[in-house]
Scaffold this motif. Structure first.
Motif, PDB file in Angstrom:
ATOM      1  N   PHE A   1       0.844  -1.191   0.000  1.00  0.00           N
ATOM      2  CA  PHE A   1       0.000   0.000   0.000  1.00  0.00           C
ATOM      3  C   PHE A   1       0.881   1.243   0.000  1.00  0.00           C
TER       4      PHE A   1
ATOM      5  N   SER B   1      -4.037   0.580  -2.263  1.00  0.00           N
ATOM      6  CA  SER B   1      -3.344  -0.594  -2.765  1.00  0.00           C
ATOM      7  C   SER B   1      -2.618  -0.238  -4.045  1.00  0.00           C
ATOM      8  N   GLU B   2      -1.366  -0.636  -4.126  1.00  0.00           N
ATOM      9  CA  GLU B   2      -0.600  -0.382  -5.335  1.00  0.00           C
ATOM     10  C   GLU B   2      -0.845  -1.444  -6.393  1.00  0.00           C
ATOM     11  N   ALA B   3      -1.661  -2.427  -6.094  1.00  0.00           N
ATOM     12  CA  ALA B   3      -1.904  -3.537  -7.009  1.00  0.00           C
ATOM     13  C   ALA B   3      -2.534  -3.104  -8.322  1.00  0.00           C
TER      14      ALA B   3
ATOM     15  N   GLY C   1      -7.044   0.180  -6.196  1.00  0.00           N
ATOM     16  CA  GLY C   1      -7.464  -0.893  -5.309  1.00  0.00           C
ATOM     17  C   GLY C   1      -8.175  -0.345  -4.097  1.00  0.00           C
ATOM     18  N   SER C   2      -8.108  -1.101  -3.019  1.00  0.00           N
ATOM     19  CA  SER C   2      -8.813  -0.715  -1.811  1.00  0.00           C
ATOM     20  C   SER C   2      -8.131   0.459  -1.115  1.00  0.00           C
TER      21      SER C   2
END
Length: 133
Positions: free
Chosen positions: A68, A91-93, A101-102
């Motif tokens: 994150f 979130s870096e996803a 992300g979240s």
């Protein structure tokens, strides 16, 4: 943008560089660049003074939320030696600037600066925190 606005933006940019530094060495350097030696950080979960303690608080948050990053969510507002801003942990996803992300944590901070634009104090407020954090 006025020189005073630049001062606030530069200080907040350094603040996020510290929170998002990828490793201990970079984090310690970023904290030293952003805060005065006697600087402090206080929020509902932490009360830290000096570079070592501030670095430890940031490290603990990074360990609690791996993958994150902290991101500014609006404009930086300020007057005199005080600035305020809002942020979120994303979130870096997703690979997008907003994290994609979240966002489990969000809040707002008020910082005071010294004459050189380094942070003296941070008063943090948490608007969203996951249960058990």
């Amino acid at each position: 943008m006025s020189a005073q606005s630049d001062r606030y933006t530069i200080a907040v940019t350094r603040y996020f560089e510290a929170w998002n530094a990828p490793d201990a060495q970079a984090r310690a350097k970023a904290v030293a660049d952003a805060w005065t030696p006697d600087g402090s950080y206080t929020d509902p979960l932490a009360d830290a003074g000096g570079h070592e303690e501030i670095t430890a608080v940031i490290t603990a948050a990074r360990e609690q939320f791996p993958g994150f990053a902290f991101r500014l969510t609006g404009a930086v507002d300020g007057h005199h030696d005080t600035a305020r801003f809002t942020w979120e942990l994303v979130s870096e996803a997703g690979g997008t600037p907003s994290g994609g992300g979240s966002t489990p944590v969000a809040g707002s901070d008020v910082v005071t600066l010294d004459g050189d634009g380094r942070i003296r104090t941070v008063l943090g407020f948490l608007d969203r925190v996951p249960a058990g954090a």
